[in-house]
Design an enzyme around this catalytic site. Structure first.
Site, short mmCIF file in Angstrom:
data_model
loop_
_atom_site.label_atom_id
_atom_site.label_comp_id
_atom_site.label_asym_id
_atom_site.label_seq_id
_atom_site.Cartn_x
_atom_site.Cartn_y
_atom_site.Cartn_z
N MET A 26 0.85 -1.20 0.00
CA MET A 26 0.00 0.00 0.00
C MET A 26 0.88 1.25 0.00
O MET A 26 0.45 2.33 0.40
CB MET A 26 -0.93 0.00 1.22
CG MET A 26 -1.89 -1.19 1.20
SD MET A 26 -3.49 -0.86 1.98
CE MET A 26 -2.98 -0.48 3.62
N ASN A 28 4.09 3.90 0.93
CA ASN A 28 4.76 4.39 2.15
C ASN A 28 5.84 3.37 2.54
O ASN A 28 5.90 2.89 3.67
CB ASN A 28 3.74 4.59 3.27
CG ASN A 28 4.33 5.43 4.41
OD1 ASN A 28 5.30 6.17 4.20
ND2 ASN A 28 3.77 5.31 5.58
N HIS A 33 9.64 -3.43 3.33
CA HIS A 33 9.14 -3.71 1.97
C HIS A 33 10.30 -4.05 1.02
O HIS A 33 10.18 -4.95 0.18
CB HIS A 33 8.41 -2.48 1.41
CG HIS A 33 7.15 -2.12 2.13
ND1 HIS A 33 7.06 -1.03 2.96
CD2 HIS A 33 5.93 -2.71 2.14
CE1 HIS A 33 5.83 -0.95 3.44
NE2 HIS A 33 5.13 -1.95 2.97
N GLY A 156 5.09 -10.30 4.14
CA GLY A 156 5.90 -10.23 5.35
C GLY A 156 5.25 -10.98 6.50
O GLY A 156 4.03 -11.03 6.62
N ASP A 159 2.78 -9.26 9.47
CA ASP A 159 1.32 -9.37 9.40
C ASP A 159 0.97 -10.86 9.36
O ASP A 159 0.52 -11.38 8.33
CB ASP A 159 0.81 -8.63 8.16
CG ASP A 159 1.09 -7.15 8.26
OD1 ASP A 159 0.57 -6.50 9.16
OD2 ASP A 159 1.88 -6.65 7.44
N SER A 194 7.49 -0.75 10.25
CA SER A 194 6.09 -0.59 9.88
C SER A 194 5.87 0.84 9.41
O SER A 194 6.51 1.77 9.92
CB SER A 194 5.21 -0.86 11.11
OG SER A 194 3.92 -0.35 10.91
O1 PAF Z 1 -0.05 -5.63 3.78
C1 PAF Z 1 -0.48 -4.73 3.02
O2 PAF Z 1 0.20 -3.74 2.71
C2 PAF Z 1 -1.89 -4.87 2.46
O3 PAF Z 1 -2.74 -5.47 3.37
C3 PAF Z 1 -1.92 -5.60 1.11
C4 PAF Z 1 -1.47 -7.06 1.24
C5 PAF Z 1 -1.04 -4.89 0.10
C6 PAF Z 1 -3.36 -5.62 0.56
O4 PAF Z 1 -3.86 -4.35 0.41
#
Ligand code: PAF
Length: 292
Positions: A26, A28, A33, A156, A159, A194
C-alpha cells in the site's frame, strides 16, 4: 523500471513473462518492503510491485484519507531496489463501481472468511481481512493471469494473520500461486518496521521496542515449560499496560491453525497488538517447542 497504471497496460507489460514474483503493497515503503523485493529478486522472475491503498480494508473509524501517500519516494526506492514493473492502479481500475465522492467501492462480492478473521486484529477491525483478501485476489488475477507459468507472491511475517489468511485463501481457491513469507525486518532496537512507526513521537519510538521485548519474554517462559497460557497472556498485558501501552491483545496461538494454543501444540506463535497513544502497532514471534 516500468510504471503502469491500468490493468491493460499491466497485461501488455507482462505478456512475455514466464515467471513473476509479486510484492503487493500500500506504498509508504520502508526497509521491510525492500526486503520483500530483495527476496523477489532472488527468484529469477520478473519482479512486480503494486502500490494500491485499498479502501475496502479500511474500517469506518479508520482514516483512509490520512493514510500516507508517498508515491515519488516509493518509486525512487523501488527503482534503486531493481524492480521491473510497478503497478499503481486507481481505485476505479480495481473497483469498477468505485464512487470517489464517498470512497465507496460498491464491491458487493467479497471474500467470505472463516471466523479466525474476526479474532486478533480482526476483532478491532471488522471487515478488514475480507477487504484485504478481496483486493489480494483481484491483484493476483491482474498480475498472474497473463500466461506466466511461475507465479510467486511475497508477504511479510509481521502481518502474521494476514499471511495465514492469504495462504488459506490460495489453498481453498486452488490458486496456482506459491506464497513465500519473509522474516520481519527490525530496527536495531528490535522494533518491527512498519509504516505506522512514522506516526510515533520520539518518546513513543523509544518505548515501542518494549512490545517485541515483552513478546520475547513470553516466548522464553513458554519454552521453559509454563503452559498456563491464559495467565501468561494476562501477565504480559499487565506488564505492557504498566509501561503505558493500551493493549489490544496478547495471544499465544498455534502457528499452524492460528487457534488458541493448547499444551499439545509444538509450533506456536505469540502475537500482540497495542497502542502507543493513537498509533496501533503489531508484532509476533513464531517458535517451536521440543516435544513434550
Ligand atoms: O499488507 C499490506 O500492505 C496490504 O494489506 C496488502 C497485502 C497490500 C493488501 O492491500
Amino acid at each position: 523500471m516500468q510504471i503502469v497504471k491500468t490493468a491493460q497496460a499491466l497485461s501488455q507489460a507482462l505478456a512475455s513473462q514466464n515467471a513473476i514474483a509479486f510484492v503487493p503493497t500500500m506504498g509508504n515503503l520502508h526497509a521491510g518492503h525492500i526486503q520483500l523485493v530483495e527476496l523477489a529478486k532472488t527468484k529469477d522472475a520478473c519482479v512486480v510491485v503494486s502500490i494500491f491503498i485499498n479502501p475496502l480494508q479500511f474500517g469506518a473509524n479508520e482514516d483512509l484519507s490520512n493514510y500516507p501517500r508517498t508515491l515519488d519516494a516509493d518509486l525512487e526506492k523501488l527503482k534503486a531496489a531493481g524492480v521491473d514493473i510497478v503497478f499503481t492502479p486507481s481505485e476505479q481500475e480495481i473497483y469498477p463501481d468505485f464512487d470517489a465522492s464517498t470512497n465507496n467501492t460498491h464491491q458487493s462480492i467479497k471474500i467470505n472468511l472463516p471466523s479466525i478473521a474476526n479474532e486478533l486484529c480482526g476483532a478491532a477491525r471488522p471487515g478488514h481481512f475480507s477487504g484485504m483478501a478481496t483486493v489480494v485476489l483481484k491483484l493476483f488475477n491482474l498480475v498472474f493471469f497473463n500466461g506466466a507459468k511461475t507465479k510467486i507472491a511475497i508477504f511479510g511475517k509481521k502481518d502474521f494473520q494476514q499471511l495465514f489468511i492469504i495462504r488459506d485463501m490460495v489453498k481453498q481457491f486452488n490458486l496456482p500461486i506459491e506464497i513465500i513469507a519473509s522474516e520481519t525486518k527490525r530496527e536495531a532496537d528490535g522494533l518491527a518496521m512498519s509504516s505506522r512507526n512514522g506516526y510515533l513521537t520520539p518518546a513513543q519510538k523509544l518505548e515501542a521496542p518494549s512490545l517485541y521485548r515483552a513478546l520475547g519474554l513470553l516466548v522464553d517462559t513458554v519454552k521453559k515449560g509454563n503452559a498456563d497460557f491464559a495467565s501468561l497472556e494476562a501477565q504480559t498485558t499487565q506488564f505492557l499496560t504498566q509501561l503505558g501501552w493500551i493493549v489490544d491483545y496478547i495471544s499465544i496461538r498455534s502457528a499452524e491453525t492460528l487457534l488458541p494454543a493448547t499444551s499439545a501444540d509444538l509450533k506456536l506463535v505469540v502475537l500482540g497488538a497495542a497502542r502507543q497513544g493513537t498509533t496501533r502497532l503489531i508484532d509476533n514471534i513464531e517458535f517451536t517447542l521440543r516435544s513434550h
